[in-house]
Scaffold this active site. Structure first.
Site, PDB file in Angstrom:
ATOM      1  N   CYS A 143      42.974  63.928  32.656  1.00  0.00           N
ATOM      2  CA  CYS A 143      43.442  64.367  33.895  1.00  0.00           C
ATOM      3  C   CYS A 143      44.180  63.330  34.901  1.00  0.00           C
ATOM      4  CB  CYS A 143      42.435  65.227  34.586  1.00  0.00           C
ATOM      5  SG  CYS A 143      42.006  66.462  33.637  1.00  0.00           S
ATOM      6  N   ASP A 144      43.035  62.386  35.017  1.00  0.00           N
ATOM      7  CA  ASP A 144      43.144  61.117  36.045  1.00  0.00           C
ATOM      8  C   ASP A 144      43.845  59.943  35.858  1.00  0.00           C
ATOM      9  OD1 ASP A 144      42.302  63.266  37.751  1.00  0.00           O
ATOM     10  OD2 ASP A 144      40.162  62.743  37.432  1.00  0.00           O
TER      11      ASP A 144
ATOM     12  N   CYS B  13      37.526  62.463  33.868  1.00  0.00           N
ATOM     13  CA  CYS B  13      38.287  63.178  33.015  1.00  0.00           C
ATOM     14  C   CYS B  13      39.450  62.235  32.995  1.00  0.00           C
ATOM     15  CB  CYS B  13      38.902  64.574  33.622  1.00  0.00           C
ATOM     16  SG  CYS B  13      40.080  65.355  32.191  1.00  0.00           S
TER      17      CYS B  13
END
Length: 534
Positions: free
Chosen positions: A347-348, A344
């Site tokens: 997200c990361d 992701c």
């Protein structure tokens, strides 16, 4: 700092505070501390039950705790919780201020009854759509139980701490100084990890349920549509979902859902669940199917065994288990998952600020990921197996315009390299020359499509060579009484709007199947005609 419209909304929410709260800030002379101080002052100005002090003693700066005045009830944010975490901030203000949670009463009692001392720390990023669920669940637990504390930490703002702890994926949760979990979790899942008897209790409760007329397995767009269309027929419908919302929860922006110009995955998932609940559907969330048990006789009950040991029964079953990110399947990938291997980028990505990363996959998802990451990291190498990128031309043009990106085609990834703790590189083979190459980097984002969640169905139902459930134009499978819809099936296009249409089709076909069945014997449940009349 807050837009006027957002201030008006927040002021309306803060009217629900029942007990006075104080925002205790720990600040330094940095720019982020000035931003946080401005935000806290703006919040306090919106309610006479909110006050601000700047005498906090937290080591992390900037940070602040939200405390109910005269009590030990508090939660802590290290950073400035805007972006996806603004909702977490609002809920924390309300819940610390005495506004009751909407979670199931029995679950809240379970949290209150937890024994032991639990000090949680959660690392999040403001662009992560999965983080708020974890932050909000742990904040609520800290409000309910005085032996639980929680600090939510913006990993991008405390990069040295993230590096020292080797946090390479969000959300990552520490409990009493040790890694507790990584990835999206809901309140029920966290409690189940702490209360060892929770799974057995849930299984016992589900095993006692009466047979459903239609049981939907999976809670993504296809499952939600199937549940609504079936419930509108006046029959008894249940949904067993590993996580309600499915892949939609991992989707940052949705701009091709007809009539909705733009929305975000978690927002759409919440709307789907609310709509399904409007029809009185029995939603059994966080339940993973393990085995399909065909009916013992024509028109008999079909069973679905869950991983917790319970078995649900129904006269008709609709399978909508969706799909998950496809893995590269190379040495080192599993070993370094969440240690540099990620799936992701939204997200990361912030955790890799200033570092070198690779994106695997040249379709739309891969190229979009590379474009997004290029604004955060020092350099992005995009690796594509085919001889050319498959993404839309406009995306390719944008990627080619970025100065810190490299595109490699006709490349086969062969091994993820690491030092035992984190990713250090990626090996690939040039498919044209057969030469082996090593790229030194610190992160690998895999974007190579999806694989259907159908392993548990092998041997019980016809699957395609790709593992997809074979369905006809009406959503029927090879097994009487079992229907399927969405990304887990042979439907040619994996799109939200198509999955919803397939779900509606499967539900209507399932109802047509039910009304054509002869009434079953008493021990297997009432006939569908009786259920509909009720």
């Amino acid at each position: 700092m807050l837009e006027p419209a957002l201030k008006d909304q927040l002021k309306a929410y803060l009217a629900n505070i029942r007990e006075p709260i104080e925002l205790v800030a720990s600040l330094d002379d940095g720019a982020k501390s000035l931003e946080l101080a401005e935000l806290l002052d703006e919040i306090a100005a919106l309610s006479d039950k909110v006050s601000v002090s700047r005498d906090g003693t937290e080591a992390r700066k900037p940070s602040f705790l939200i405390r109910r005045v005269g009590t030990d009830i508090d939660v802590t944010f290290a950073g400035i919780p805007l972006g996806h975490e603004f909702t977490s901030l609002v809920l924390a203000l309300l819940q610390v201020g005495g506004h009751p949670s909407k979670a199931a009463p029995e679950l809240l009692d379970q949290v209150r009854g937890l024994k032991g001392d639990y000090a949680f720390e959660t690392y999040f990023s403001l662009s992560c759509q999965n983080c708020p669920d974890v932050v909000q669940a742990l904040n609520l637990m800290a409000v309910l139980n005085p032996r639980i504390s929680h600090t939510a930490i913006d990993g991008a703002l405390f990069q040295a701490e993230v590096d020292a702890r080797k946090v390479m994926a969000v959300p990552t949760v520490y409990l009493n100084g040790e890694v507790f979990a990584s990835g999206r979790m809901e309140l029920e899942q966290i409690v189940a990890k702490l209360d060892t008897g929770a799974i057995a209790k849930a299984a016992e409760k589900m095993a006692a349920k009466e047979p459903f007329d239609v049981l939907v397995v999976g809670g993504g767009p296809a499952g939600a549509a199937a549940a609504i269309y079936a419930a509108r027929k006046g029959i008894r419908v249940g949904v067993a979902a590993e996580r309600f919302g499915g892949q939609v929860l991992d989707t940052m922006g949705i701009e091709n859902f007809i009539s909705v110009q733009h929305t975000e995955g978690p927002k759409m998932a919440a709307a789907l669940e609310a709509h399904v609940k409007d029809y009185g559907v029995d939603i059994m969330n966080l339940q993973k199917a393990a085995k399909l048990v065909p009916a013992a006789q024509p028109g008999g009950l079909i069973g679905v065994e869950l991983e917790n040991g319970a078995q649900l029964k129904a006269k008709a079953v609709i399978l909508s288990t969706g799909a998950r990110w496809r893995q590269m399947g190379v040495p080192g990938e599993d070993e370094y998952r969440n240690k540099g291997v990620a799936y992701c980028p939204h997200c990361d990505g912030p955790l890799f600020k200033g570092k070198r990363v690779a994106v695997i996959g040249g379709g739309n998802s891969g190229v979009e990921a590379a474009i997004d990451l290029a604004g955060i990291v020092s350099h992005v190498t995009l690796i594509e197996f085919d001889g050319q990128l498959r993404a839309d031309a406009v995306l390719q043009a944008k990627l080619n315009s970025l100065p810190n990106t490299t595109i490699i085609v006709s490349a086969l990834s062969t091994e993820v390299m690491g030092d035992g703790e984190k990713v250090t590189g990626l090996r690939y083979k040039d498919r044209t020359t057969e030469d082996e190459h090593l790229i030194e980097l610190e992160g690998i984002f895999v974007q190579i499509g999806l694989v259907p969640n159908t392993e548990w169905l092998k041997g019980d139902i016809a699957l395609s060579p790709r593992g997809e459930i074979e369905v006809d134009a009406r959503g029927a499978t090879s097994l009487p009484g079992v229907f399927a819809a969405g990304d887990a099936t042979t439907a040619p296009y994996k799109q939200i709007v198509i999955a919803m249409g397939d779900g509606a089709t499967a539900a209507l076909t399932a109802f047509d199947y039910l009304i054509r069945q002869a009434p079953v014997e008493a021990e297997t449940g009432s006939a569908v005609e009786t259920s509909a009349a009720a």
